[in-house]
Write a protein that holds these residues in place. Structure first.
Motif, short mmCIF file in Angstrom:
data_model
loop_
_atom_site.label_atom_id
_atom_site.label_comp_id
_atom_site.label_asym_id
_atom_site.label_seq_id
_atom_site.Cartn_x
_atom_site.Cartn_y
_atom_site.Cartn_z
N GLU A 115 5.35 -17.96 -16.60
CA GLU A 115 6.31 -18.35 -15.65
C GLU A 115 6.35 -20.03 -16.07
OE1 GLU A 115 8.70 -17.33 -13.93
OE2 GLU A 115 8.20 -15.29 -13.47
N SER B 77 13.48 -24.91 -6.49
CA SER B 77 12.33 -24.25 -7.24
C SER B 77 11.34 -23.60 -6.10
CB SER B 77 11.91 -25.13 -8.33
OG SER B 77 10.75 -24.44 -9.05
N ASN C 46 2.51 -23.44 -6.62
CA ASN C 46 3.35 -24.61 -6.30
C ASN C 46 3.10 -25.92 -6.79
OD1 ASN C 46 5.98 -24.17 -4.51
ND2 ASN C 46 4.56 -22.32 -4.15
N GLN D 58 10.63 -28.21 -4.52
CA GLN D 58 9.66 -27.36 -4.97
C GLN D 58 8.69 -26.85 -3.94
OE1 GLN D 58 8.70 -26.01 -8.36
NE2 GLN D 58 7.66 -24.52 -6.76
N LYS E 217 13.40 -19.11 -9.60
CA LYS E 217 12.76 -18.40 -8.44
C LYS E 217 11.53 -17.58 -8.99
CE LYS E 217 17.60 -16.62 -7.31
NZ LYS E 217 18.36 -15.54 -7.28
N VAL E 218 10.48 -17.86 -8.51
CA VAL E 218 9.18 -17.31 -8.93
C VAL E 218 8.81 -16.09 -7.96
CG1 VAL E 218 6.64 -17.24 -9.80
CG2 VAL E 218 8.53 -19.17 -10.27
N PRO F 2 7.31 -23.00 -1.39
CA PRO F 2 6.97 -21.74 -1.38
C PRO F 2 8.00 -21.25 0.06
CG PRO F 2 5.22 -22.71 -0.09
CD PRO F 2 6.05 -24.00 -0.82
N PRO G 236 3.64 -14.89 -7.34
CA PRO G 236 2.75 -15.57 -8.46
C PRO G 236 1.23 -14.93 -8.21
CG PRO G 236 3.51 -17.23 -6.85
CD PRO G 236 4.39 -15.87 -6.44
N THR H 176 8.98 -20.24 -4.61
CA THR H 176 8.10 -19.11 -4.97
C THR H 176 8.36 -18.21 -3.64
OG1 THR H 176 6.06 -20.24 -3.99
CG2 THR H 176 6.62 -20.46 -6.49
N ARG I 240 1.52 -15.96 -15.03
CA ARG I 240 1.84 -17.17 -14.42
C ARG I 240 2.03 -18.21 -15.64
NH1 ARG I 240 -1.90 -15.22 -10.49
NH2 ARG I 240 -3.91 -15.88 -11.69
N MET J 146 3.64 -25.79 -10.51
CA MET J 146 5.11 -25.72 -10.91
C MET J 146 5.51 -27.55 -10.71
SD MET J 146 6.54 -23.00 -11.50
CE MET J 146 8.32 -23.04 -10.89
#
Ligand SMILES: Cc1cc2nc3c(=O)[nH]c(=O)nc-3n(C[C@H](O)[C@H](O)[C@H](O)COP(=O)(O)OP(=O)(O)OC[C@H]3O[C@@H](n4cnc5c(N)ncnc54)[C@H](O)[C@@H]3O)c2cc1C
Length: 222
Positions: A200, A142, A16, A97, A185-186, A99, A189, A144, A197, A19
């Motif tokens: 991504e 955004s 994160n 951003q 969406k990830v 999780p 990771p 994860t 990664r 990102m």
């Protein structure tokens, strides 16, 4: 354009964190103005109370929304909340951003919404959804996940991820007038190879370069 990135993760070296860094770098390189709310670094207080305000009008019984409406009329928000509301008002696009924690926003980010999305300033008085205060602005999650994509489908273990995100999309973002862009969406990771990664992050960076050309998604009813 003006972009606010609201980010929470307790570890800056996390995916994160990567990102978040990629978001800021890419948008600045594309010529946008970027402001951030790195909530963990800010040690943002997510707990609501009388401290949300410089003073409260009812000293006997605390009711947050009534105090918010009073504060909106009397310039009475605490310094930390006022700063965050002003960033929202400044932005054309807001990116969250984070999780996914327990199918939702991690506590500090949820608390940021609880305190900053204040009645009288961010919604209220008939200003919601299509007539919302933030009409004309865009917002994007955004996010994860720990789990893989196949458990986040309709008949999968966890169910459809879009349904899980709906309370945020509809109850927070559209409610206050934002047009919602497709979430980034990830999945898993930590289970990926280093190269996956990196890919991504590259894919996300490419998307961000043209993010302002994207149209809003339809947030379904489910
Ligand atoms: C309380 C709690 C509740 C949770 N609830 C859910 C839930 O409801 N649903 C769910 O699916 N999951 C859940 N999870 C799991 C959580 O969502 C995932 O652990 C999280 O999304 C993974 O993202 P991260 O940034 O923490 O990854 P990390 O584990 O920090 O990162 C993964 C890997 O990426 C590496 N990395 C960092 N930067 C880079 C870079 N620049 N390039 C390449 N690699 C890099 C890191 O070194 C690490 O090895 C929960 C976890 C907790 C603690």
């Amino acid at each position: 354009m003006n972009v606010l990135v609201v980010y929470w993760h307790p570890e800056p070296q996390s995916f994160n964190g990567a990102m978040f860094q990629r978001t800021v770098e890419t948008l600045k390189s594309a010529g946008h103005e970027v402001k951030t709310s790195d909530l963990h670094a800010m040690n943002f207080n997510p707990v609501s109370g009388r401290h949300n305000f410089t003073q409260t009008q009812d000293t006997e019984f605390f009711k947050q929304q009534l105090e918010e409406m009073h504060a909106a009329e009397h310039d009475g928000f605490s310094v930390d909340i006022e700063a965050e509301i002003e960033k929202l008002e400044w932005s054309d696009l807001v990116i969250f951003q984070f999780p996914l924690w327990w199918f939702g926003l991690p506590a500090m980010l949820k608390g940021w919404v609880d305190r900053v999305f204040a009645m009288g300033r961010v919604y209220g008085g008939g200003r919601f959804y299509e007539n919302g205060v933030f009409k004309g602005k865009k917002a994007m999650l955004s996010v994860t996940m720990g789990g893989p994509e196949e458990i986040y489908v309709k008949d999968g273990w966890n169910g459809d991820l879009d349904a899980i995100l709906r309370p945020i999309h509809r109850g927070i973002l559209e409610f206050t007038g934002f047009s919602v862009l497709a979430p980034q969406k990830v999945f898993g990771p930590a289970r990926m190879s280093e190269q996956q990664r990196v890919d991504e992050l590259t894919r996300y960076g490419e998307r961000l370069k043209t993010i302002f050309s994207e149209s809003a998604i339809e947030v379904g009813q489910y």
